[in-house]
Design a protein around this motif. Structure first.
Motif, mmCIF file in Angstrom:
data_model
loop_
_atom_site.group_PDB
_atom_site.id
_atom_site.type_symbol
_atom_site.label_atom_id
_atom_site.label_comp_id
_atom_site.label_asym_id
_atom_site.label_seq_id
_atom_site.Cartn_x
_atom_site.Cartn_y
_atom_site.Cartn_z
ATOM 1 N N CYS A 198 0.829 -1.174 -0.133
ATOM 2 C CA CYS A 198 -0.005 -0.093 0.045
ATOM 3 C C CYS A 198 0.809 1.413 -0.080
ATOM 4 N N HIS A 199 0.243 2.264 -0.669
ATOM 5 C CA HIS A 199 0.783 3.593 -0.546
ATOM 6 C C HIS A 199 -0.448 4.744 -0.553
ATOM 7 N N GLY A 200 -0.463 5.413 0.537
ATOM 8 C CA GLY A 200 -1.642 6.541 0.185
ATOM 9 C C GLY A 200 -3.058 5.606 0.354
ATOM 10 N N GLU A 201 -3.489 5.843 -1.021
ATOM 11 C CA GLU A 201 -4.883 5.172 -1.116
ATOM 12 C C GLU A 201 -4.982 3.877 -2.037
ATOM 13 N N ALA A 202 -3.553 3.710 -2.626
ATOM 14 C CA ALA A 202 -3.449 2.489 -3.470
ATOM 15 C C ALA A 202 -2.997 1.411 -2.926
ATOM 16 N N ALA A 203 -3.562 0.450 -3.447
ATOM 17 C CA ALA A 203 -3.254 -0.951 -2.775
ATOM 18 C C ALA A 203 -2.835 -2.168 -3.882
ATOM 19 N N VAL A 204 -2.073 -2.939 -3.511
ATOM 20 C CA VAL A 204 -2.025 -4.224 -4.520
ATOM 21 C C VAL A 204 -1.772 -5.423 -3.436
ATOM 22 N N PRO A 205 -3.180 -6.239 -3.611
ATOM 23 C CA PRO A 205 -3.191 -7.363 -2.968
ATOM 24 C C PRO A 205 -2.110 -8.333 -3.146
ATOM 25 N N SER A 264 2.130 3.762 4.373
ATOM 26 C CA SER A 264 3.111 3.081 3.343
ATOM 27 C C SER A 264 3.693 1.925 3.664
ATOM 28 N N GLY A 265 3.703 0.935 2.718
ATOM 29 C CA GLY A 265 4.152 -0.524 3.413
ATOM 30 C C GLY A 265 3.224 -1.593 3.204
ATOM 31 N N CYS A 266 3.438 -2.611 4.179
ATOM 32 C CA CYS A 266 2.514 -3.781 3.810
ATOM 33 C C CYS A 266 1.529 -3.719 4.927
ATOM 34 N N LEU A 267 0.109 -3.639 4.405
ATOM 35 C CA LEU A 267 -0.814 -3.504 5.493
ATOM 36 C C LEU A 267 -1.484 -5.019 5.450
ATOM 37 N N TYR A 268 -1.345 -5.802 6.766
ATOM 38 C CA TYR A 268 -1.971 -6.976 6.766
ATOM 39 C C TYR A 268 -3.229 -7.113 7.628
ATOM 40 N N ALA A 269 -4.328 -7.614 6.984
ATOM 41 C CA ALA A 269 -5.512 -7.606 7.834
ATOM 42 C C ALA A 269 -5.705 -9.093 8.212
ATOM 43 N N LEU A 304 10.303 -6.533 -6.364
ATOM 44 C CA LEU A 304 11.097 -5.349 -6.058
ATOM 45 C C LEU A 304 10.540 -3.942 -6.423
ATOM 46 N N PRO A 305 10.232 -3.876 -8.027
ATOM 47 C CA PRO A 305 9.401 -2.808 -8.165
ATOM 48 C C PRO A 305 8.178 -2.180 -7.717
ATOM 49 N N PHE A 306 7.534 -3.180 -7.030
ATOM 50 C CA PHE A 306 6.210 -2.927 -6.078
ATOM 51 C C PHE A 306 6.678 -2.181 -4.862
ATOM 52 N N LEU A 307 7.843 -2.787 -4.468
ATOM 53 C CA LEU A 307 8.336 -2.380 -3.098
ATOM 54 C C LEU A 307 8.918 -0.823 -3.294
ATOM 55 N N MET A 308 9.718 -0.761 -4.354
ATOM 56 C CA MET A 308 10.274 0.589 -4.938
ATOM 57 C C MET A 308 9.114 1.737 -4.973
ATOM 58 N N ALA A 309 8.010 1.088 -5.577
ATOM 59 C CA ALA A 309 6.869 2.113 -5.798
ATOM 60 C C ALA A 309 6.175 2.351 -4.442
ATOM 61 N N CYS A 310 6.080 1.753 -3.867
ATOM 62 C CA CYS A 310 5.448 2.115 -2.308
ATOM 63 C C CYS A 310 6.605 3.151 -1.768
ATOM 64 N N ALA A 311 7.732 2.899 -1.823
ATOM 65 C CA ALA A 311 8.836 3.691 -1.263
ATOM 66 C C ALA A 311 8.803 5.054 -1.820
ATOM 67 N N ASP A 312 8.822 5.151 -3.064
ATOM 68 C CA ASP A 312 8.520 6.217 -3.727
ATOM 69 C C ASP A 312 7.357 7.068 -3.697
ATOM 70 N N GLY A 313 6.297 6.310 -3.539
ATOM 71 C CA GLY A 313 5.083 7.015 -3.395
ATOM 72 C C GLY A 313 4.405 7.059 -4.689
ATOM 73 N N THR A 314 4.764 6.182 -5.859
ATOM 74 C CA THR A 314 4.251 6.035 -6.953
ATOM 75 C C THR A 314 3.306 4.865 -7.141
ATOM 76 N N LEU A 315 3.021 4.104 -6.295
ATOM 77 C CA LEU A 315 2.248 2.741 -6.223
ATOM 78 C C LEU A 315 0.871 3.124 -6.984
ATOM 79 N N GLN A 316 0.167 2.392 -7.632
ATOM 80 C CA GLN A 316 -1.063 2.522 -8.390
ATOM 81 C C GLN A 316 -1.713 1.110 -7.933
ATOM 82 N N ASP A 317 -3.155 1.008 -7.993
ATOM 83 C CA ASP A 317 -3.911 0.024 -7.600
ATOM 84 C C ASP A 317 -3.591 -1.010 -8.677
ATOM 85 N N GLY A 318 -3.512 -2.346 -8.412
ATOM 86 C CA GLY A 318 -3.274 -3.378 -9.332
ATOM 87 C C GLY A 318 -3.040 -4.527 -8.754
ATOM 88 N N ARG A 319 -2.596 -5.576 -9.566
ATOM 89 C CA ARG A 319 -2.829 -6.925 -9.192
ATOM 90 C C ARG A 319 -1.325 -7.540 -9.449
#
Ligand code: AMP
Ligand code: GLY
Length: 421
Positions: A198-205, A264-269, A304-319
């Protein structure tokens, strides 16, 4: 890229394994790491709660990304310190890590976000605890508010048990963590872990998982750090897991953004699949352990690109693409666990077990003493295998685990089956 992973367990070994396999990764480091991680990357003897030491290490290694495994450094503000030093980090701020650090805060957040969870009361005195227990009809769950390394939750059958648990916690059985209690409705049903990047409002399950928390087969005996995991959770489709991210993670992310503490990071429910639908048990602000050991081997694309996108704040919703089938991770624990653990016992068969196709052996509590691999903690290793389905993955994981032996080794034989966790 140079990456530093903070932590020393099976979760961190699994993270280091996928990160080092990325074509983007030149070097992977871990602090403090463990002997399994040392086979893939370089380990540095800095404790996870030594925040200044971790920041200094990241700076001296000139890493491009720090991935934080455990919750303790996050709650202590490691991600904030790294960001302030201009170092990219995968992991939430201390303010957002409060979602795991305080159960009372989480309850209030869930309510504000309109997410289904057990009815709960936050109390600080025995009188208030008494009232809450009475309102819940006696059968309830008593929880210490603060971090208690899995020891702060007491599942009670009746009022007498609940009153005793509340008294012990308020009397200081767990110190500061128990000065505030959350007393809540006891829910019934199988459990499910849904992790999302996750980052902000974006999440990738990430693929769903089930964790088997009790020491004994059939979900009996005391709670542990986790005796194994299966991914996907039996009976939960990828669509259902995706739906949970929409109805649980997303509203929480939006509420945190609204409050000015974006996650920003991994949100575990952690959820319970009750008769009335999925209801939230807890959140963690990091990858789960042992879920990660079952989930990451199923990824069909580079993490790794997904971890980087979270860290950079560029993550978008996706799978994320996943490898079809299932993975089962079986924890091998030392004698006495979870009450105690044994160290220094020689371990045999790890390389034989890990050399099989679709099998990985992740180290947790191990050490090298006089050139020999020995136990060094409660949960010693996690043996993961992939298979065409849950049954195949389970059979392969147990076949691999059978090649490993150490005196006093404990394992559950029902990881991956429909048994209670
Ligand atoms: P927690 O640390 O809040 O996740 O609680 C640890 C474990 O206690 C969970 O994984 C559940 O097995 C159990 N538990 C927690 N809360 C409840 C509840 N309200 N009803 C039933 N079981 C619960
Ligand atoms: N598997 C439970 C946890 O990581 O907290």
């Amino acid at each position: 890229m140079r990456v530093l992973v903070v932590g020393a367990g099976g979760r961190e070994h699994a993270l280091v394994s996928v990160i080092s396999a990325s074509p983007l990764c030149l070097e992977v480091h871990a602090a403090p790491g463990n002997p399994g991680i040392a086979l893939v990357g370089k380990c540095h003897p800095i404790k996870v709660d030594d925040i200044a030491g971790q920041v200094a290490l990241a700076r001296s290694l000139a890493v491009d990304l720090v991935v934080v495994g455990p919750e303790v450094p996050l709650v202590l503000g490691l991600a904030d310190e790294l960001r302030a030093a201009g170092i990219r980090v995968f992991g939430p701020s201390a303010a957002a890590a409060h979602v795991e650090g305080s159960k009372a805060f989480t309850k209030e957040l869930l309510e504000a976000a309109g997410v289904d969870t057990a009815t709960a009361f936050t109390v600080t005195t025995l009188d208030e605890a008494h009232d809450a227990i009475a309102k819940l009809g006696g059968r309830c769950v008593v929880k210490a508010d603060g971090l208690a390394a899995g020891k702060g939750v007491v599942i009670c059958d009746d009022a007498a048990e609940a009153e005793q648990a509340a008294q012990e916690l308020l009397d200081g059985a767990l110190g500061e963590a128990g000065t505030t209690l959350v007393i809540e409705e006891r829910m019934e049903g199988p459990e499910l872990s849904v992790l999302a990047l996750c980052h902000g409002e974006a999440a990738v399950p990430l693929p769903s998982a089930r964790d088997y928390k009790r020491i004994g087969e059939g979900g009996t005996g005391p709670n542990t750090g986790g005796m194994g995991a299966i991914s996907p959770a039996p009976g939960v489709s990828d669509e259902e897991a995706q739906q949970i991210v929409e109805t649980v993670h997303k509203p929480i992310l939006r509420e945190l953004v609204r409050r000015g503490i974006p996650f920003s990071g991994c949100l575990y429910a952690g959820l319970m699949l009750t008769a009335t639908g999925p209801r939230v048990l807890e959140f963690n602000v990091r990858f789960g352990d042992p879920e990660t050991e079952a989930v990451l081997p199923r990824l069909g694309e580079d993490l790794l690109p997904f971890l980087m996108a979270c860290a950079d704040g560029t993550l978008q919703d996706g799978r994320l693409r996943t490898i079809p089938g299932a993975a089962v991770a079986v924890a091998l624990a030392s004698r006495g666990y979870p009450a105690s653990s044994e160290s220094g016992t020689p371990i045999n068969g790890v390389s034989e077990a890990g050399s099989q196709r679709d099998v990985a052996v992740f180290h947790a509590g191990t050490a090298i003493v006089d050139g020999r691999l020995v136990t060094a903690g409660g949960r010693v290793l996690a043996v993961t295998a992939r298979g065409a389905d849950g049954a195949a993955a389970q059979a392969a994981a147990y076949a691999a685990a059978a090649k490993i032996a150490f005196d006093g080794m404990q394992l559950r034989r029902d990881i991956g089956s429909d048994a209670q966790g």
